[in-house]
Scaffold this motif. Structure first.
Motif, PDB file in Angstrom:
ATOM      1  N   ASP A   1       0.836  -1.094   0.079  1.00  0.00           N
ATOM      2  CA  ASP A   1       0.175  -0.140   0.025  1.00  0.00           C
ATOM      3  C   ASP A   1       0.854   1.089  -0.017  1.00  0.00           C
ATOM      4  OD1 ASP A   1      -2.570  -1.065   0.015  1.00  0.00           O
ATOM      5  OD2 ASP A   1      -2.673  -1.309   2.128  1.00  0.00           O
TER       6      ASP A   1
ATOM      7  N   SER B   1      -6.644   9.612  -2.611  1.00  0.00           N
ATOM      8  CA  SER B   1      -6.189   8.129  -2.637  1.00  0.00           C
ATOM      9  C   SER B   1      -6.609   7.312  -1.492  1.00  0.00           C
ATOM     10  CB  SER B   1      -4.517   8.274  -2.782  1.00  0.00           C
ATOM     11  OG  SER B   1      -4.256   6.992  -2.233  1.00  0.00           O
ATOM     12  N   GLU B   2      -6.919   6.027  -1.546  1.00  0.00           N
ATOM     13  CA  GLU B   2      -7.413   5.218  -0.319  1.00  0.00           C
ATOM     14  C   GLU B   2      -6.141   5.348   0.899  1.00  0.00           C
ATOM     15  OE1 GLU B   2      -8.575   0.823   1.125  1.00  0.00           O
ATOM     16  OE2 GLU B   2      -7.472   0.900  -0.973  1.00  0.00           O
TER      17      GLU B   2
ATOM     18  N   ASP C   1      -6.515   3.894  -6.027  1.00  0.00           N
ATOM     19  CA  ASP C   1      -6.403   2.576  -4.974  1.00  0.00           C
ATOM     20  C   ASP C   1      -5.002   2.198  -5.393  1.00  0.00           C
ATOM     21  OD1 ASP C   1      -6.338   0.677  -3.492  1.00  0.00           O
ATOM     22  OD2 ASP C   1      -8.396   0.108  -4.017  1.00  0.00           O
TER      23      ASP C   1
ATOM     24  N   ASP D   1      -5.228  -2.683  -4.854  1.00  0.00           N
ATOM     25  CA  ASP D   1      -6.722  -3.144  -4.854  1.00  0.00           C
ATOM     26  C   ASP D   1      -6.612  -4.782  -4.624  1.00  0.00           C
ATOM     27  OD1 ASP D   1      -9.423  -3.116  -4.877  1.00  0.00           O
ATOM     28  OD2 ASP D   1      -9.323  -3.876  -6.716  1.00  0.00           O
TER      29      ASP D   1
ATOM     30  N   TRP E   1     -12.579   4.810  -4.456  1.00  0.00           N
ATOM     31  CA  TRP E   1     -11.286   4.472  -5.203  1.00  0.00           C
ATOM     32  C   TRP E   1     -11.394   3.046  -5.642  1.00  0.00           C
ATOM     33  CZ3 TRP E   1     -10.845   6.926  -0.205  1.00  0.00           C
ATOM     34  CH2 TRP E   1     -11.193   6.276   0.681  1.00  0.00           C
ATOM     35  N   ASP E   2     -12.360   2.203  -4.846  1.00  0.00           N
ATOM     36  CA  ASP E   2     -12.575   0.818  -5.587  1.00  0.00           C
ATOM     37  C   ASP E   2     -13.117   0.424  -6.829  1.00  0.00           C
ATOM     38  OD1 ASP E   2     -12.005  -0.582  -2.791  1.00  0.00           O
ATOM     39  OD2 ASP E   2     -13.565   0.400  -2.091  1.00  0.00           O
TER      40      ASP E   2
END
Length: 248
Positions: A39, A61-62, A80, A83, A192-193
């Motif tokens: 991440d 951003s996540e 993301d 993911d 973001w997904d």
């Protein structure tokens, strides 16, 4: 200057290559540490590259703090960085992705979904329709580890088969690849997904919507966007009717 479609694809591809190197170089570390590392390195890379390539644009951003200045921005990248962290942390799995999308003036205008372990990046620069034809019975993409009860009921109603796979981006792109006919999610997601998968899916002529058939809207103050339908256009009516039936 590189156009936005190309930039999204280049960033998703490069971040994916970085993630592959990270997974190889840190093989054997604790899975949670590997997830967190993936991440972080992908997020840091994407933020630095966007700051250079599009310094006037905002980013959601996540893995970053949400700067609400994006709400007044005309252009917002929604990313993301990794993911499918669970799948990334398992060396034999390739069903994880990198999402890079651009929202501009109320619409998603560009996007890319990278599948690094497959060496494939799906892009909004392309417009070919989904491969193959709708299955008989229909095929619904679902999580390998936790198929939601809602989608199980939908499959029963439609007489559909469940096709198990990993991340949200992978499930959405499986429709484009002709592996599934629809990806229906109702268990809670964030912008973001789905932003990059939806941008790519729309460019290729797929149906995208909320599960009630309404439009998917991005760059909201609260980025929670809990449900999603991505499907072949010829099965959209049947899928949405099925959703209504199992919700009643």
């Amino acid at each position: 200057m590189t156009n936005d479609h190309t930039l999204a694809a280049e960033l998703a591809t490069a971040a994916g290559e970085l993630l592959l190197r990270t997974r190889e170089e840190h093989a054997g570390i604790d899975p949670k540490e590997l997830k967190d590392l993936g991440d972080r390195v992908s997020h840091d890379f994407l933020m630095a590259e966007l700051a250079t390539a599009r310094p006037d644009d905002a980013v959601l951003s996540e893995e970053g703090a949400d700067d609400h200045a994006r709400l007044s921005a005309q252009r917002v990248w929604i990313v993301d960085p990794l993911d499918g962290t669970r799948e990334f942390s398992e060396a034999e799995r390739d069903d994880w992705a990198v999402h890079v999308a651009l929202w501009q003036g109320g619409e998603l205008v560009a996007g890319a979904v990278g599948r690094p372990a497959r060496g494939v990046t799906y892009s909004s620069a392309e417009s070919e329709p989904a491969k193959g034809a709708a299955g008989n019975p229909l095929r619904l993409a679902v999580s390998r580890s936790r198929p939601p009860e809602f989608v199980t009921r939908l499959a029963d109603h439609l007489g559909a088969d469940l096709v198990e796979m990993g991340s949200a981006g992978v499930k959405a792109m499986s429709v484009l690849d002709g592996i599934a006919d629809a990806y229906v999610h109702a268990g809670g997601q964030y912008e973001w997904d789905s932003a990059a998968p939806v941008a790519v899916a729309r460019a290729h002529g797929l149906h995208t919507s909320r599960i009630d058939g309404s439009e998917l809207l991005y760059n909201n103050e609260n980025p929670y966007l809990p449900d999603l339908v991505v499907c072949r256009p010829e099965v959209a009516d049947a899928v949405l009717e099925g959703i209504r039936a199992v919700e009643d």
